[in-house]
Design a protein around this motif. Structure first.
Motif: not given
Length: 574
Positions: A422-423, A430-431, A482-484, A509-510
């Motif tokens: 995602g960078d 996601a990154k 959800d956008g995260k 996981f976060y």
């Protein structure tokens, strides 16, 4: 390595001129974006999150020092001082201006390089063994076949608009270093009992949203018949591949739907009508291409033992040098020579696969000095000097350390494969790069890494799996909830002769949880492994349960703490 002839050079030069006109018309507004998009993609130019990205082809991973210097110059002149080597043995530049892209392609053409078919629904860059021609376990050098098929597939009018992108991998050694079974088509070259070159064909492999291992559909195909057989295969795919659903358009979906036996039967039916046609390779064609892959001017040397090579180092350097020899130096076919992997995975400092302008210039010099002016890009996102005299390994190691490409972590946990994520990539959920950096920083102790031994860790920023997370012993996949940004863990993947697709262990996981999750998984391996057992062997023996329990240990403990606090608050309120 292969050198362009007049036809090759004319084709690439004309393509540069054509694209220059297309870009100019896009800039002045006479060519709308919806019409320009397929044209730029056919020339490897993507529009990413922040800028244009140019993907340059490195056919079957083979580069000359002159070509690497040109890539270094492009990174310095047109980008931000680095290039990113990918899992397709290509290189990407992430900060390209549209108006400058034709000039870059012109610079590439001067050194017999291009970006043709590095994107689009066509046959992409053909990949192969980075140790082709020098590997100690090689049956046959696959590079002449790679080059013949590159020429056959380039701008092939019948296969310019396939249902989806199409990827070949070609292997000619006992060990599969190409992830052959995870490609649309995998070609295994070998010699039959009469010493004749033949090919086994696997089809329907792939990663992405529906990871599948390819199936064997043809055995012992004479090498001359590869074009006609592959034409038949692609025609069946072109005719019946899904075009109504982007996510079901790859050949793996067709092979699975039909079944490998029925798919093979249909290919044979198509091939029956064309197998004796004019498209097949001839011995003259083989001779024309194979002459470019003769052995370099090796000296007559005596093979040295590992102990003799280590004794070349000073006393202060022997331990570190021995580690590098163990992880980064591979056996060669010719006595007195070795192949060296230069690691593009310095712990936590740059993205996996990135090489700076200065590094590329200096690695080109190393190739000239130590490896006949040639080098290779690996699908693990490292670089290889294939032909180094054993007597010069210590000298080379000292020079490689200056450019920070001598980290002895090849095959270890921090030799991470990762996509840009995602960078940069507009497709990513996601990154990837911060996750790779956090893991490399967590596992920065080389003593500990050496004790762990071989573990592959692959990270993808989306389901397209450009980081090949499905075949990592440990895989990390970025997902959007959800956008995260969240991260899903897979375990049990493997590449090579025992290729396997990893299994998702549970909920994601976060990002800040991932280093602890990795620690818990690795600690379980350390506690449970038998003598000399690798991570994948321990996983296969124990199954997923102990690793899954370890991965979610912190989540469960935190949930229990919250529950306890909630109960206490409830009691106080009552």
């Amino acid at each position: 390595m292969y050198k362009y002839d007049y036809i090759d050079q004319t084709l690439v030069n004309e393509r540069v001129t054509q694209f220059k006109d297309q870009v100019q018309r896009r800039i002045d507004g006479s060519l709308p974006e919806e019409e320009f998009r397929p044209l730029r993609l056919q020339n490897g130019l993507y529009h990413q999150r922040h800028a244009y990205m140019l993907r340059v082809a490195i056919p079957y991973g083979l580069l000359s020092s002159e070509q690497l210097r040109t890539l270094a110059n492009i990174s310095e002149k047109y980008d931000r001082g680095y290039g990113h080597f990918t899992t397709r043995q290509n290189i990407q530049f992430n900060w390209i201006k549209l108006e400058e892209s034709p000039a870059i392609l012109a610079d590439l053409a001067k050194v017999q390089m291009h970006a043709i078919q590095t994107s689009g629904n066509c046959i992409r860059n053909i990949t192969s063994d980075a140790f082709a021609g020098v590997a100690g376990d090689e049956y046959v050098d696959p590079r002449p076949i790679c080059e013949l098929l590159r020429q056959w597939s380039t701008l092939h009018p019948e296969f310019a608009h396939l249902p989806r992108k199409f990827k070949f991998a070609i292997n000619g050694a006992k060990e599969d270093r190409t992830i052959l079974l995870c490609h649309d088509v995998g070609i295994e070259l070998k010699k039959n009992s009469h010493g004749e070159l033949v090919a086994d064909i696997c089809a329907g492999g792939g990663m992405g949203r529906s990871p599948i291992l390819g199936s064997l559909i043809k055995q012992a195909l004479p090498w001359q018949l590869l074009p006609s057989y592959l034409t038949a295969l692609l025609r069946v795919y072109n005719r019946f591949g899904r075009r109504d659903n982007l996510y079901k358009a790859r050949i793996k979906i067709l092979v699975k739907a039909l079944g490998p036996e029925e798919f093979a039967r249909q290919v044979e039916g198509e091939w029956l009508h064309i197998q004796n046609g004019d498209d097949n390779f001839t011995l003259a064609e083989w001779d024309r291409v194979a002459k470019h892959f003769t052995k370099p001017a090796y000296q007559s040397l005596t093979a040295q033992t590992n102990e003799q090579v280590i004794n070349l180092a000073s006393e202060a350097d022997k331990t570190a040098f021995a580690r590098w020899l163990e992880r980064n130096v591979k056996r060669h076919q010719v006595p007195g020579y070795a192949s060296v992997i230069l690691s593009l995975k310095p712990h936590g400092s740059v993205a996996p696969g990135d090489a700076t302008t200065a590094q590329m210039y200096d690695i080109a010099d190393l190739a000239d000095q130590y490896s006949f002016g040639e080098l290779r890009a690996t699908h693990e996102q490292n670089l290889v000097l294939a032909d180094v005299e054993q007597a010069k390994l210590y000298e080379l190691w000292q020079e490689a350390k200056k450019q920070k490409v001598a980290l002895p972590n090849v095959g270890l946990l921090t030799d991470i494969i990762a996509c840009p994520g995602g960078d940069f990539c507009s497709l990513a959920n996601a990154k990837s790069l911060p996750i790779a950096k956090a893991i490399q920083e967590r596992f920065d102790d080389l003593d500990y890494l050496f004790d762990l031994g071989d573990i592959s860790l692959n990270i993808s920023g989306c389901i397209n799996s450009c980081g090949h997370h499905h075949v990592g012993n440990i895989g990390v996949l970025g997902v959007d909830k959800d956008g995260k940004e969240w991260y899903q863990i897979t375990l049990g993947g493997e590449q090579g002769n025992n290729a396997a697709i990893g299994k998702v262990i549970g909920p994601s996981f976060y990002a800040d949880e991932i280093p602890n999750v990795m620690s818990n998984i690795i600690n379980t391996y350390v506690e449970q492994r038998a003598d000399d057992e690798s991570f994948i062997q321990t996983y296969q023996r124990l199954g997923v349960t102990p690793f899954k329990e370890a991965a979610y240990k912190d989540k469960l403990e935190n949930a229990k703490k919250k529950e306890k606090v909630g109960n206490t608050v409830g009691e106080d309120a009552s």
